[in-house]
Design a protein around this motif. Sequence first.
Motif, PDB file in Angstrom:
ATOM      1  N   ASP A   1      -1.057 -13.208   1.283  1.00 45.81           N
ATOM      2  CA  ASP A   1      -0.862 -13.588  -0.116  1.00 45.81           C
ATOM      3  C   ASP A   1      -2.022 -14.442  -0.616  1.00 45.81           C
ATOM      4  OD1 ASP A   1       0.695 -13.706  -2.558  1.00 45.81           O
ATOM      5  OD2 ASP A   1       1.075 -15.798  -2.055  1.00 45.81           O
ATOM      6  N   LYS A   2      -2.194 -15.629  -0.044  1.00 44.90           N
ATOM      7  CA  LYS A   2      -3.269 -16.511  -0.497  1.00 44.90           C
ATOM      8  C   LYS A   2      -4.640 -15.927  -0.187  1.00 44.90           C
ATOM      9  CE  LYS A   2      -0.095 -19.474  -1.699  1.00 44.90           C
ATOM     10  NZ  LYS A   2       1.099 -18.858  -1.091  1.00 44.90           N
ATOM     11  N   GLY A   3      -4.701 -14.972   0.729  1.00 43.65           N
ATOM     12  CA  GLY A   3      -5.969 -14.318   1.042  1.00 43.65           C
ATOM     13  C   GLY A   3      -6.314 -13.176   0.109  1.00 43.65           C
ATOM     14  N   GLY A   4      -5.569 -13.027  -1.005  1.00 40.21           N
ATOM     15  CA  GLY A   4      -5.933 -12.022  -1.998  1.00 40.21           C
ATOM     16  C   GLY A   4      -4.808 -11.118  -2.449  1.00 40.21           C
ATOM     17  N   MET A   5      -3.535 -11.502  -2.191  1.00 40.27           N
ATOM     18  CA  MET A   5      -2.402 -10.624  -2.512  1.00 40.27           C
ATOM     19  C   MET A   5      -2.671  -9.222  -1.961  1.00 40.27           C
ATOM     20  SD  MET A   5      -1.604 -12.057  -6.391  1.00 40.27           S
ATOM     21  CE  MET A   5      -0.547 -10.683  -6.833  1.00 40.27           C
ATOM     22  N   LEU A   6      -2.940  -9.181  -0.654  1.00 38.55           N
ATOM     23  CA  LEU A   6      -3.428  -7.956  -0.029  1.00 38.55           C
ATOM     24  C   LEU A   6      -2.355  -6.905   0.186  1.00 38.55           C
ATOM     25  CD1 LEU A   6      -5.889  -9.598   2.515  1.00 38.55           C
ATOM     26  CD2 LEU A   6      -6.360  -8.697   0.229  1.00 38.55           C
ATOM     27  N   TYR A   7      -1.105  -7.227  -0.132  1.00 40.97           N
ATOM     28  CA  TYR A   7      -0.036  -6.233  -0.089  1.00 40.97           C
ATOM     29  C   TYR A   7      -0.086  -5.319  -1.318  1.00 40.97           C
ATOM     30  CZ  TYR A   7       1.601 -10.462  -2.416  1.00 40.97           C
ATOM     31  OH  TYR A   7       1.660 -11.592  -3.186  1.00 40.97           O
ATOM     32  N   LYS A   8      -0.900  -5.666  -2.327  1.00 33.56           N
ATOM     33  CA  LYS A   8      -1.132  -4.765  -3.460  1.00 33.56           C
ATOM     34  C   LYS A   8      -2.598  -4.884  -3.899  1.00 33.56           C
ATOM     35  CE  LYS A   8       0.689  -8.032  -6.915  1.00 33.56           C
ATOM     36  NZ  LYS A   8       1.532  -8.135  -8.146  1.00 33.56           N
ATOM     37  N   PRO A   9      -3.505  -4.427  -3.037  1.00 37.23           N
ATOM     38  CA  PRO A   9      -4.930  -4.625  -3.282  1.00 37.23           C
ATOM     39  C   PRO A   9      -5.456  -3.692  -4.378  1.00 37.23           C
ATOM     40  CG  PRO A   9      -4.623  -3.255  -1.357  1.00 37.23           C
ATOM     41  CD  PRO A   9      -3.253  -3.716  -1.781  1.00 37.23           C
ATOM     42  N   PRO A  10      -6.493  -4.114  -5.108  1.00 46.36           N
ATOM     43  CA  PRO A  10      -7.123  -3.217  -6.076  1.00 46.36           C
ATOM     44  C   PRO A  10      -7.850  -2.083  -5.363  1.00 46.36           C
ATOM     45  CG  PRO A  10      -8.384  -5.231  -5.855  1.00 46.36           C
ATOM     46  CD  PRO A  10      -7.122  -5.435  -5.066  1.00 46.36           C
ATOM     47  N   GLN A  11      -8.012  -0.967  -6.049  1.00 44.63           N
ATOM     48  CA  GLN A  11      -8.630   0.199  -5.444  1.00 44.63           C
ATOM     49  C   GLN A  11     -10.038  -0.090  -4.941  1.00 44.63           C
ATOM     50  OE1 GLN A  11      -7.154   2.965  -4.633  1.00 44.63           O
ATOM     51  NE2 GLN A  11      -9.022   3.844  -3.748  1.00 44.63           N
ATOM     52  N   ARG A  12     -10.783  -0.909  -5.680  1.00 46.91           N
ATOM     53  CA  ARG A  12     -12.148  -1.226  -5.254  1.00 46.91           C
ATOM     54  C   ARG A  12     -12.140  -1.889  -3.878  1.00 46.91           C
ATOM     55  NH1 ARG A  12     -17.416  -2.052  -6.760  1.00 46.91           N
ATOM     56  NH2 ARG A  12     -18.419  -4.028  -6.216  1.00 46.91           N
ATOM     57  N   LEU A  13     -11.226  -2.809  -3.655  1.00 46.70           N
ATOM     58  CA  LEU A  13     -11.167  -3.479  -2.361  1.00 46.70           C
ATOM     59  C   LEU A  13     -10.714  -2.515  -1.273  1.00 46.70           C
ATOM     60  CD1 LEU A  13     -11.736  -6.311  -1.252  1.00 46.70           C
ATOM     61  CD2 LEU A  13      -9.286  -6.785  -1.429  1.00 46.70           C
ATOM     62  N   VAL A  14      -9.805  -1.623  -1.598  1.00 44.51           N
ATOM     63  CA  VAL A  14      -9.371  -0.603  -0.638  1.00 44.51           C
ATOM     64  C   VAL A  14     -10.571   0.220  -0.176  1.00 44.51           C
ATOM     65  CG1 VAL A  14      -8.023   1.509  -0.365  1.00 44.51           C
ATOM     66  CG2 VAL A  14      -7.013  -0.471  -1.528  1.00 44.51           C
ATOM     67  N   GLU A  15     -11.395   0.638  -1.112  1.00 46.36           N
ATOM     68  CA  GLU A  15     -12.554   1.465  -0.779  1.00 46.36           C
ATOM     69  C   GLU A  15     -13.593   0.680   0.017  1.00 46.36           C
ATOM     70  OE1 GLU A  15     -13.797   2.840  -4.590  1.00 46.36           O
ATOM     71  OE2 GLU A  15     -12.059   4.181  -4.849  1.00 46.36           O
ATOM     72  N   LEU A  16     -13.798  -0.577  -0.330  1.00 40.76           N
ATOM     73  CA  LEU A  16     -14.802  -1.381   0.361  1.00 40.76           C
ATOM     74  C   LEU A  16     -14.390  -1.721   1.788  1.00 40.76           C
ATOM     75  CD1 LEU A  16     -15.808  -3.822  -2.527  1.00 40.76           C
ATOM     76  CD2 LEU A  16     -17.251  -2.057  -1.495  1.00 40.76           C
ATOM     77  N   CYS A  17     -13.090  -1.823   2.046  1.00 44.83           N
ATOM     78  CA  CYS A  17     -12.607  -2.188   3.382  1.00 44.83           C
ATOM     79  C   CYS A  17     -12.370  -0.976   4.279  1.00 44.83           C
ATOM     80  CB  CYS A  17     -11.315  -2.992   3.278  1.00 44.83           C
ATOM     81  SG  CYS A  17     -11.524  -4.643   2.576  1.00 44.83           S
ATOM     82  N   ALA A  18     -12.443   0.220   3.744  1.00 43.89           N
ATOM     83  CA  ALA A  18     -12.190   1.432   4.528  1.00 43.89           C
ATOM     84  C   ALA A  18     -13.123   1.473   5.746  1.00 43.89           C
ATOM     85  CB  ALA A  18     -12.399   2.657   3.648  1.00 43.89           C
ATOM     86  N   PRO A  19     -12.627   1.952   6.891  1.00 44.64           N
ATOM     87  CA  PRO A  19     -11.361   2.669   7.116  1.00 44.64           C
ATOM     88  C   PRO A  19     -10.150   1.760   7.334  1.00 44.64           C
ATOM     89  CG  PRO A  19     -12.591   2.586   9.148  1.00 44.64           C
ATOM     90  CD  PRO A  19     -13.460   1.932   8.114  1.00 44.64           C
ATOM     91  N   LEU A  20     -10.307   0.460   7.239  1.00 49.65           N
ATOM     92  CA  LEU A  20      -9.174  -0.442   7.375  1.00 49.65           C
ATOM     93  C   LEU A  20      -8.534  -0.676   6.017  1.00 49.65           C
ATOM     94  CD1 LEU A  20     -10.767  -3.199   9.662  1.00 49.65           C
ATOM     95  CD2 LEU A  20      -9.683  -1.049  10.347  1.00 49.65           C
ATOM     96  N   SER A  21      -7.274  -1.052   6.009  1.00 52.73           N
ATOM     97  CA  SER A  21      -6.679  -1.564   4.783  1.00 52.73           C
ATOM     98  C   SER A  21      -7.212  -2.982   4.565  1.00 52.73           C
ATOM     99  CB  SER A  21      -5.158  -1.592   4.885  1.00 52.73           C
ATOM    100  OG  SER A  21      -4.740  -2.593   5.799  1.00 52.73           O
TER     101      SER A  21
END
Length: 412
Positions: free
Chosen positions: A227-247
């Motif tokens: 949560d405090k690390g970025g509400m990562l349970y509902k990440p923006p698409q840009r962050l999803v793409e940048l972190c790939a292949p990981l969530s």
Amino acid sequence: MTRGRQFRQNSEGTLVECSMRYRRFGRTELPMPVFSCGGMRYQFSWQDVNPSTIPAENQRNLEATIRRALALGITHIETARGYGTSEIQLGKILPRLPREKLIVQTKVGPRPTAKEFRETLETSLRNLQLDYIDLLAIHGLNLPEHLEQVLRPGGCLDVAREWQASGKIRFIGFSTHGSLEVIRQAIASDVFDYVNLHWYYINQQNWPAILDAQARDMGVFIISPADKGGMLYKPPQRLVELCAPLSPMVFNDLFCLSHPQVHTLSIGAARPSDFDEHLKALELLDQAGEILPPILARLEQAAIDRLGEDWYHTWHEGLPDYRHTPGEVNIPVILWLWNLVQAYDLLDYARMRYNLLGNGGHWFPGANAARIKDLDLGPCLRHSPHRQKIPRILQAAHDLLSGTPRQRLSQS
């Protein structure tokens, strides 16, 4: 680091091995699982209520969450007096579990008098229905006056030491949302066995405090990375793409745990399934040295592309503390949130945090930029290489992020 063989169900319902990892929790010598079961999301109410009003379904969900944690090897159960009904609901299940296999932690805020602190401790232990707790944290040690309340003769620490001598508390630490300066002062006092603090990929300013804790052989517990690390349970698409292949969630877990100075990350599970995504990091931890560098490089370059290289590397230089800023505007926090939006599209997260300014008390201090046009920031920004453009950015941040004032969950 040690491992424990556990099993979990994958998405197809098949049992697969899940090797929980354990790290020595500093001088406590406790075998701490790298994930802890945090108790601030599964409780019924953020306020104390009559136990008879707690719905049976809510209690069943809490108990199922605790049992799932233990089945996965997550033996550390963490809560706080400030989490409403969390303690009293845990008190209905913890006494029925093998006590020797549990690491139970609660947190009690500092109080002006020893009497008030002792009474709060008594409430916590009575709620949990345990003879002792493994870990007590002084909760929300955020300001210099909090540290003074703890350390002065006859203060909170003396009460905690009495309880420790009687066997009701095994180890004493502190949790904090405070400034790096306050955290380092608390660690330097050398009276605490461990620390709960914030540190994630998007917010690494407390790293010097973690190194201080390591030097004093303290346990290090990271607060709310999802949560405090970025509400990562509902990440923006840009962050999803940048972190790939990981969530983004698994990336952040792996980033934190790739540093051996970090011992455990809190998973604030609201339901049994909330552990599932985090568990994927366990299987990758041995490969973190190969997996993380390309993602880290991609994240950095993406930020530079949008923010500019000079701003990316120097935006934080020469910024005043909010206490030395007209209107107590928290310039470092506002610029940090602005950067997260520009670099990674973390708009929902930034809005949530921004609207706590002025409403979060000492947990999230300082004011937002609502009055920025009326303030002369020139003198307080004289040491910043970006003093000319910062007022414009603060205004743009306010226009983008302002909305309904928010309160911390425990205030709601």
